[in-house]
Design an enzyme around this catalytic site. Sequence first.
Site, short mmCIF file in Angstrom:
data_model
loop_
_atom_site.label_atom_id
_atom_site.label_comp_id
_atom_site.label_asym_id
_atom_site.label_seq_id
_atom_site.Cartn_x
_atom_site.Cartn_y
_atom_site.Cartn_z
N ASP A 1 6.53 3.41 9.30
CA ASP A 1 5.76 3.97 8.21
C ASP A 1 6.70 4.98 7.54
OD1 ASP A 1 3.08 3.57 7.33
OD2 ASP A 1 2.50 5.55 8.07
N HIS B 1 2.43 12.56 7.14
CA HIS B 1 3.10 11.92 8.27
C HIS B 1 4.22 11.01 7.78
CE1 HIS B 1 0.07 8.95 6.99
NE2 HIS B 1 0.87 8.02 7.50
N CYS C 1 -2.35 -0.40 11.49
CA CYS C 1 -1.16 -1.19 11.14
C CYS C 1 -1.01 -2.46 11.96
CB CYS C 1 0.07 -0.31 11.19
SG CYS C 1 0.01 0.93 9.86
N ASP D 1 5.54 0.71 14.23
CA ASP D 1 5.35 2.15 13.98
C ASP D 1 5.37 3.02 15.25
OD1 ASP D 1 5.03 1.07 11.49
OD2 ASP D 1 3.04 1.89 11.11
N LYS E 1 7.76 0.62 5.42
CA LYS E 1 6.58 0.27 4.61
C LYS E 1 5.86 1.54 4.17
CE LYS E 1 3.77 -0.17 8.73
NZ LYS E 1 2.87 0.94 8.40
N HIS F 1 6.68 7.37 4.14
CA HIS F 1 5.96 7.80 2.93
C HIS F 1 6.63 8.97 2.21
CE1 HIS F 1 2.72 5.38 4.45
NE2 HIS F 1 2.30 6.24 5.35
#
Length: 217
Positions: free
Chosen positions: A55, A91, A161, A17, A116, A57
């Site tokens: 990351d 984020h 993480c 990340d 992820k 989302h």
Amino acid sequence: MPLVERIMPTRALLVIDVQNDFLPGGALPVPRGDEVVAVANRVMPLFEVVIATQDWHPADHVSFAVNHVGRTCGESVRTAGGQLQRLWPVHCVPDSHGAALCPDLDVSRVTHFVRKGVETHVDSYSAFFDNEQGHPTGLEEVLRTAGVTDLFLLGLATDYCVAATARDALRLGFHVWIITDGCRGIDPGSVKQVLDDLKALGVEFTASDQLPALLRQ
Ligand code: VGL
Ligand code: ZN
């Protein structure tokens, strides 16, 4: 020559990340998070398999405080799946500047990318499984296919993480190393406890300048 040659473990580096939103100036900045970039660039050439995680989302993600009426960042909510979910600022929304890997990271050294936290209703701190241990991200398959036995971790954030990825990696039977100067945490108060817990579970620690000698063994 020995009759049976020692089979060398195959190592992989996980760069976790290292995205703009987790760097100073980003939406969810990790204090001094930018300092891990130089470490990553220095050690990537030591590995044949280098995996960068992101990351990633959707805008309606369960971890965003703005998606819960009357809630603010830092509070926790119970998700439909039963997880206690800490709420964060928006984020790493796909294709935003914040979701992109740091432009100073030498991505030419990255052999695989893993995303992820892509499902709306469940977060994923670990790079292996979501927080309900429901769905694999595909990382384990990449590592098994490459014959990897030893995993070296660096990136952001130590207490979220990186820690979750280390725990899952141990559970899956990998030998796990954390590159200490290549990680930074979100909550300074909790990082030491998190690292002590990982050590008790069997994670090993090394500084990046010790890596060349360690990998020669
Ligand atoms: C992370 C909080 C929320 C991390 C990701 O990469 O450690 N932390 N989402
Ligand atoms: Zn996140």
